[in-house]
Motif scaffolding. Structure first.
Motif, PDB file in Angstrom:
ATOM      1  N   MET A   1       0.842  -1.200   0.000  1.00 33.18           N
ATOM      2  CA  MET A   1       0.000   0.000   0.000  1.00 33.18           C
ATOM      3  C   MET A   1       0.877   1.251   0.000  1.00 33.18           C
ATOM      4  N   LYS A   2       0.548   2.181  -0.870  1.00 29.93           N
ATOM      5  CA  LYS A   2       1.313   3.438  -0.952  1.00 29.93           C
ATOM      6  C   LYS A   2       0.335   4.608  -0.812  1.00 29.93           C
ATOM      7  N   ILE A   3       0.712   5.530   0.066  1.00 33.96           N
ATOM      8  CA  ILE A   3      -0.171   6.666   0.350  1.00 33.96           C
ATOM      9  C   ILE A   3       0.509   7.982  -0.041  1.00 33.96           C
ATOM     10  N   GLU A   4      -0.243   8.835  -0.724  1.00 35.29           N
ATOM     11  CA  GLU A   4       0.227  10.206  -0.991  1.00 35.29           C
ATOM     12  C   GLU A   4      -0.606  11.133  -0.105  1.00 35.29           C
ATOM     13  N   TYR A   5       0.078  11.958   0.671  1.00 40.86           N
ATOM     14  CA  TYR A   5      -0.588  12.803   1.682  1.00 40.86           C
ATOM     15  C   TYR A   5      -0.341  14.266   1.333  1.00 40.86           C
ATOM     16  N   PHE A   6      -1.407  15.039   1.197  1.00 45.55           N
ATOM     17  CA  PHE A   6      -1.292  16.450   0.805  1.00 45.55           C
ATOM     18  C   PHE A   6      -1.867  17.348   1.898  1.00 45.55           C
ATOM     19  N   HIS A   7      -1.071  18.294   2.357  1.00 48.02           N
ATOM     20  CA  HIS A   7      -1.581  19.225   3.372  1.00 48.02           C
ATOM     21  C   HIS A   7      -1.231  20.652   2.978  1.00 48.02           C
ATOM     22  N   ALA A   8      -1.811  21.603   3.719  1.00 46.74           N
ATOM     23  CA  ALA A   8      -1.575  23.019   3.428  1.00 46.74           C
ATOM     24  C   ALA A   8      -1.322  23.748   4.743  1.00 46.74           C
ATOM     25  N   SER A   9      -0.483  23.145   5.575  1.00 46.94           N
ATOM     26  CA  SER A   9      -0.245  23.702   6.906  1.00 46.94           C
ATOM     27  C   SER A   9       0.385  25.084   6.826  1.00 46.94           C
ATOM     28  N   LYS A  10      -0.160  26.019   7.598  1.00 45.50           N
ATOM     29  CA  LYS A  10       0.403  27.369   7.619  1.00 45.50           C
ATOM     30  C   LYS A  10       1.254  27.587   8.871  1.00 45.50           C
ATOM     31  N   PHE A  11       0.746  27.144  10.027  1.00 39.56           N
ATOM     32  CA  PHE A  11       1.473  27.387  11.280  1.00 39.56           C
ATOM     33  C   PHE A  11       2.229  26.158  11.779  1.00 39.56           C
ATOM     34  N   GLY A  12       2.187  25.078  11.032  1.00 45.08           N
ATOM     35  CA  GLY A  12       2.986  23.898  11.378  1.00 45.08           C
ATOM     36  C   GLY A  12       2.230  22.757  12.044  1.00 45.08           C
ATOM     37  N   ASN A  13       0.997  23.013  12.506  1.00 49.47           N
ATOM     38  CA  ASN A  13       0.258  21.941  13.200  1.00 49.47           C
ATOM     39  C   ASN A  13      -0.106  20.799  12.251  1.00 49.47           C
ATOM     40  N   GLY A  14      -0.621  21.150  11.088  1.00 51.30           N
ATOM     41  CA  GLY A  14      -1.002  20.138  10.104  1.00 51.30           C
ATOM     42  C   GLY A  14       0.214  19.367   9.602  1.00 51.30           C
ATOM     43  N   ALA A  15       1.356  20.046   9.536  1.00 55.79           N
ATOM     44  CA  ALA A  15       2.588  19.377   9.102  1.00 55.79           C
ATOM     45  C   ALA A  15       3.028  18.359  10.160  1.00 55.79           C
ATOM     46  N   ARG A  16       2.837  18.694  11.434  1.00 59.68           N
ATOM     47  CA  ARG A  16       3.190  17.753  12.515  1.00 59.68           C
ATOM     48  C   ARG A  16       2.279  16.541  12.472  1.00 59.68           C
ATOM     49  N   VAL A  17       1.002  16.785  12.234  1.00 64.73           N
ATOM     50  CA  VAL A  17       0.035  15.691  12.141  1.00 64.73           C
ATOM     51  C   VAL A  17       0.428  14.758  10.989  1.00 64.73           C
ATOM     52  N   ALA A  18       0.798  15.351   9.858  1.00 64.60           N
ATOM     53  CA  ALA A  18       1.197  14.557   8.683  1.00 64.60           C
ATOM     54  C   ALA A  18       2.420  13.696   9.007  1.00 64.60           C
ATOM     55  N   GLU A  19       3.398  14.274   9.684  1.00 60.95           N
ATOM     56  CA  GLU A  19       4.620  13.518  10.009  1.00 60.95           C
ATOM     57  C   GLU A  19       4.329  12.392  10.990  1.00 60.95           C
ATOM     58  N   GLU A  20       3.424  12.665  11.934  1.00 61.40           N
ATOM     59  CA  GLU A  20       3.048  11.634  12.912  1.00 61.40           C
ATOM     60  C   GLU A  20       2.331  10.475  12.195  1.00 61.40           C
ATOM     61  N   PHE A  21       1.467  10.818  11.261  1.00 64.04           N
ATOM     62  CA  PHE A  21       0.753   9.797  10.486  1.00 64.04           C
ATOM     63  C   PHE A  21       1.758   8.946   9.711  1.00 64.04           C
ATOM     64  N   ALA A  31       4.130   2.853   3.074  1.00 65.52           N
ATOM     65  CA  ALA A  31       4.899   4.043   2.675  1.00 65.52           C
ATOM     66  C   ALA A  31       3.964   5.244   2.515  1.00 65.52           C
ATOM     67  N   VAL A  32       4.356   6.362   3.130  1.00 59.06           N
ATOM     68  CA  VAL A  32       3.559   7.593   3.008  1.00 59.06           C
ATOM     69  C   VAL A  32       4.470   8.718   2.517  1.00 59.06           C
ATOM     70  N   ASN A  33       4.091   9.338   1.405  1.00 57.90           N
ATOM     71  CA  ASN A  33       4.817  10.514   0.932  1.00 57.90           C
ATOM     72  C   ASN A  33       4.018  11.752   1.300  1.00 57.90           C
ATOM     73  N   VAL A  34       4.626  12.614   2.115  1.00 55.70           N
ATOM     74  CA  VAL A  34       3.927  13.819   2.572  1.00 55.70           C
ATOM     75  C   VAL A  34       4.347  15.013   1.714  1.00 55.70           C
ATOM     76  N   HIS A  35       3.358  15.783   1.251  1.00 56.63           N
ATOM     77  CA  HIS A  35       3.642  16.973   0.438  1.00 56.63           C
ATOM     78  C   HIS A  35       2.869  18.169   0.964  1.00 56.63           C
ATOM     79  N   HIS A  36       3.508  19.338   0.952  1.00 57.28           N
ATOM     80  CA  HIS A  36       2.735  20.578   1.103  1.00 57.28           C
ATOM     81  C   HIS A  36       2.201  20.895  -0.286  1.00 57.28           C
TER      82      HIS A  36
END
Ligand SMILES: Cc1cc2nc3c(=O)[nH]c(=O)nc-3n(C[C@H](O)[C@H](O)[C@H](O)COP(=O)(O)O)c2cc1C
Length: 160
Positions: A1-21, A31-36
């Motif tokens: 399974m491969k996951i592509e994760y897209f976020h639009a974090s401005k203050f960093g909270n959403g980016a932390r959530v993405a990294e934790e996921f 495998a998870v690829n995280v992108h802004h």
């Protein structure tokens, strides 16, 4: 399974959530690829078994850049998606000191419903939805937020 994760974090909270996921899914061998989204062309998304979309809330809606991104994305109908947002924790009314009722909140807070509408309009199929609260406009994340991400990750891995 491969996951592509897209976020639009401005203050960093959403980016932390993405990294934790990503961290939690990696442990499960996924495998998870995280992108802004600012670094991604919406019409050139990499193939994936699951697409995760994450947005901060803005006046009851997903932040504008996410709405524009979701309008443009090119993903084949039938693809699976999940949503994980960061949203502000309910606050008492400044004048009355009362907390908003569930009904008032749902009427005003339309971050996830709008994302779902846009993704379903593309023919995508939802497999999970979650949200993590931020305690004030810029954060920090609520206490125990990692557990919420863990529950979300567990739901996703059941899908795989
Ligand atoms: C101008 C402004 C409006 C906001 N409106 C909402 C809102 O309507 N609903 C909500 O849940 N959060 C709202 N928030 C809080 C955001 O959800 C929060 O800033 C965001 O989730 C933090 O994520 P980030 O650090 O990844 O940017 C607002 C924040 C700002 C700055």
């Amino acid at each position: 399974m491969k996951i592509e994760y897209f976020h639009a974090s401005k203050f960093g909270n959403g980016a932390r959530v993405a990294e934790e996921f990503k961290k939690q899914m990696t442990v499960k061998g996924v495998a998870v690829n995280v992108h802004h989204i600012r670094n991604v062309r919406p019409k050139e998304l990499a193939p994936a078994d699951l697409y995760v979309f994450s947005s901060p809330g803005r006046i009851g809606k997903p932040i504008g850049s996410v709405r524009r991104f979701l309008k443009k994305i090119a993903i084949a109908p039938g693809a699976k998606y999940a949503i994980l947002t960061t949203e502000s924790a309910p606050q008492p009314d400044k004048k009355t000191g009362k907390m908003p009722t569930e009904e008032e909140r749902t009427k005003w807070q339309r971050v996830r419903p709008i994302m779902n509408e846009m993704l379903k309009a593309k023919g995508l199929e939802k497999v999970a939805e979650g949200h993590v609260l931020v305690t004030s406009m810029k954060g920090p994340l609520e206490e125990g937020w990692q557990k919420k991400v863990e529950d979300f990750a567990a739901r996703i891995s059941q899908e795989g």
